[in-house]
Scaffold this motif. Sequence first.
Motif, PDB file in Angstrom:
ATOM      1  N   PRO A   1       0.854  -1.187   0.000  1.00  0.00           N
ATOM      2  CA  PRO A   1       0.000   0.000   0.000  1.00  0.00           C
ATOM      3  C   PRO A   1       0.895   1.244   0.000  1.00  0.00           C
ATOM      4  N   GLU A   2       0.318   2.395  -0.153  1.00  0.00           N
ATOM      5  CA  GLU A   2       1.110   3.622  -0.104  1.00  0.00           C
ATOM      6  C   GLU A   2       1.712   3.774   1.282  1.00  0.00           C
ATOM      7  N   GLY A   3       2.979   4.079   1.324  1.00  0.00           N
ATOM      8  CA  GLY A   3       3.666   4.248   2.594  1.00  0.00           C
ATOM      9  C   GLY A   3       3.668   5.706   3.029  1.00  0.00           C
ATOM     10  N   LEU A   4       3.974   5.928   4.279  1.00  0.00           N
ATOM     11  CA  LEU A   4       4.038   7.272   4.851  1.00  0.00           C
ATOM     12  C   LEU A   4       5.448   7.508   5.380  1.00  0.00           C
ATOM     13  N   HIS A   5       6.042   8.638   5.024  1.00  0.00           N
ATOM     14  CA  HIS A   5       7.391   8.986   5.453  1.00  0.00           C
ATOM     15  C   HIS A   5       7.379   9.422   6.920  1.00  0.00           C
ATOM     16  N   TYR A   6       8.292   8.842   7.697  1.00  0.00           N
ATOM     17  CA  TYR A   6       8.436   9.171   9.117  1.00  0.00           C
ATOM     18  C   TYR A   6       9.843   9.696   9.351  1.00  0.00           C
ATOM     19  N   GLN A   7       9.911  10.759  10.124  1.00  0.00           N
ATOM     20  CA  GLN A   7      11.184  11.261  10.632  1.00  0.00           C
ATOM     21  C   GLN A   7      10.999  11.368  12.134  1.00  0.00           C
ATOM     22  N   GLN A   8      11.930  10.825  12.889  1.00  0.00           N
ATOM     23  CA  GLN A   8      11.775  10.888  14.335  1.00  0.00           C
ATOM     24  C   GLN A   8      13.113  11.060  15.015  1.00  0.00           C
ATOM     25  N   GLY A   9      13.059  11.704  16.158  1.00  0.00           N
ATOM     26  CA  GLY A   9      14.248  11.923  16.951  1.00  0.00           C
ATOM     27  C   GLY A   9      13.942  11.693  18.415  1.00  0.00           C
ATOM     28  N   TYR A  10      14.994  11.564  19.197  1.00  0.00           N
ATOM     29  CA  TYR A  10      14.853  11.223  20.611  1.00  0.00           C
ATOM     30  C   TYR A  10      15.470  12.301  21.474  1.00  0.00           C
ATOM     31  N   ILE A  11      14.688  12.774  22.435  1.00  0.00           N
ATOM     32  CA  ILE A  11      15.165  13.758  23.402  1.00  0.00           C
ATOM     33  C   ILE A  11      15.877  12.984  24.505  1.00  0.00           C
ATOM     34  N   PRO A  12      17.088  13.391  24.856  1.00  0.00           N
ATOM     35  CA  PRO A  12      17.826  12.643  25.887  1.00  0.00           C
ATOM     36  C   PRO A  12      16.985  12.439  27.145  1.00  0.00           C
ATOM     37  N   SER A  13      16.954  11.192  27.604  1.00  0.00           N
ATOM     38  CA  SER A  13      16.210  10.835  28.809  1.00  0.00           C
ATOM     39  C   SER A  13      16.996   9.733  29.522  1.00  0.00           C
ATOM     40  N   ASP A  14      16.325   8.916  30.315  1.00  0.00           N
ATOM     41  CA  ASP A  14      17.036   7.861  31.035  1.00  0.00           C
ATOM     42  C   ASP A  14      16.439   6.502  30.703  1.00  0.00           C
ATOM     43  N   ASP A  15      16.879   5.457  31.405  1.00  0.00           N
ATOM     44  CA  ASP A  15      16.422   4.093  31.123  1.00  0.00           C
ATOM     45  C   ASP A  15      14.944   3.874  31.446  1.00  0.00           C
ATOM     46  N   ASN A  16      14.354   4.765  32.231  1.00  0.00           N
ATOM     47  CA  ASN A  16      12.952   4.604  32.617  1.00  0.00           C
ATOM     48  C   ASN A  16      11.981   5.251  31.649  1.00  0.00           C
ATOM     49  N   CYS A  17      12.492   6.085  30.733  1.00  0.00           N
ATOM     50  CA  CYS A  17      11.604   6.819  29.839  1.00  0.00           C
ATOM     51  C   CYS A  17      12.312   7.154  28.534  1.00  0.00           C
ATOM     52  N   THR A  18      11.600   6.949  27.432  1.00  0.00           N
ATOM     53  CA  THR A  18      12.072   7.368  26.122  1.00  0.00           C
ATOM     54  C   THR A  18      11.134   8.465  25.641  1.00  0.00           C
ATOM     55  N   VAL A  19      11.700   9.580  25.198  1.00  0.00           N
ATOM     56  CA  VAL A  19      10.895  10.698  24.692  1.00  0.00           C
ATOM     57  C   VAL A  19      11.191  10.835  23.202  1.00  0.00           C
ATOM     58  N   ARG A  20      10.143  10.620  22.390  1.00  0.00           N
ATOM     59  CA  ARG A  20      10.308  10.653  20.945  1.00  0.00           C
ATOM     60  C   ARG A  20       9.478  11.788  20.355  1.00  0.00           C
ATOM     61  N   VAL A  21      10.074  12.473  19.395  1.00  0.00           N
ATOM     62  CA  VAL A  21       9.357  13.461  18.590  1.00  0.00           C
ATOM     63  C   VAL A  21       9.302  12.884  17.191  1.00  0.00           C
ATOM     64  N   ARG A  22       8.111  12.918  16.575  1.00  0.00           N
ATOM     65  CA  ARG A  22       7.932  12.276  15.278  1.00  0.00           C
ATOM     66  C   ARG A  22       7.152  13.175  14.338  1.00  0.00           C
ATOM     67  N   ILE A  23       7.596  13.155  13.081  1.00  0.00           N
ATOM     68  CA  ILE A  23       6.810  13.739  11.999  1.00  0.00           C
ATOM     69  C   ILE A  23       6.411  12.581  11.108  1.00  0.00           C
ATOM     70  N   ALA A  24       5.106  12.392  10.945  1.00  0.00           N
ATOM     71  CA  ALA A  24       4.551  11.338  10.097  1.00  0.00           C
ATOM     72  C   ALA A  24       3.726  12.025   9.021  1.00  0.00           C
ATOM     73  N   GLY A  25       4.303  12.110   7.817  1.00  0.00           N
ATOM     74  CA  GLY A  25       3.618  12.854   6.757  1.00  0.00           C
ATOM     75  C   GLY A  25       3.568  14.323   7.125  1.00  0.00           C
ATOM     76  N   VAL A  26       2.371  14.842   7.367  1.00  0.00           N
ATOM     77  CA  VAL A  26       2.201  16.265   7.718  1.00  0.00           C
ATOM     78  C   VAL A  26       1.718  16.428   9.161  1.00  0.00           C
ATOM     79  N   HIS A  27       1.907  15.398   9.990  1.00  0.00           N
ATOM     80  CA  HIS A  27       1.474  15.447  11.385  1.00  0.00           C
ATOM     81  C   HIS A  27       2.674  15.314  12.317  1.00  0.00           C
ATOM     82  N   GLY A  28       2.621  16.022  13.424  1.00  0.00           N
ATOM     83  CA  GLY A  28       3.659  15.950  14.438  1.00  0.00           C
ATOM     84  C   GLY A  28       3.144  15.261  15.688  1.00  0.00           C
ATOM     85  N   TYR A  29       4.031  14.553  16.384  1.00  0.00           N
ATOM     86  CA  TYR A  29       3.655  13.833  17.604  1.00  0.00           C
ATOM     87  C   TYR A  29       4.787  13.902  18.605  1.00  0.00           C
TER      88      TYR A  29
END
Length: 155
Positions: free
Chosen positions: A22-50
């Motif tokens: 099917p048509e795929g969606l481009h994702y770009q994501q990065g990680y904000i430094p955190s620790d072993d108890n938490c991962t903080v991700r910022v993502r752009i999926a197509g034209v949406h941010g998360y």
Amino acid sequence: MGVEIERKFLVDQKAWEKLEKPEGLHYQQGYIPSDDNCTVRVRIAGVHGYITLKGRTKGISRSEFEYEIPLADAKAMLDQFTQNGTEKIRYKFPAGNRVWEVDEFLGPNKGLVVAEIELEDEHEVFEKPTWITDEVTDEMRYANSNLAVRPFLEW
């Protein structure tokens, strides 16, 4: 509280190349430094941010909180706060009562194709498409946050 119950598998490369996708969606994501108890991700999926916060994995489950944010904010956070990230095309394949999300990685992770399925229960039985191979759920090197730091092409 949100909980993610996920299993992760490798994809047969030859079958993947022949598969009608099917048509795929481009994702770009990065990680904000955190620790072993938490991962903080910022993502752009197509034209949406998360922005997503994920807790420590216990078995195949972990807490997960994901919120849509303005695209401009996601771009600014990726530029200002993340030190590393991944880029991929995501494809979604319905199978039975679930959807397989297949990530075809780009850049330093090019050549890696990973399929994930989110479940309602850790013991849920599900259908596996024929193009699914080895399970890598417990292999941390396949976690996106780890691929951002130690890319597939460096293995």
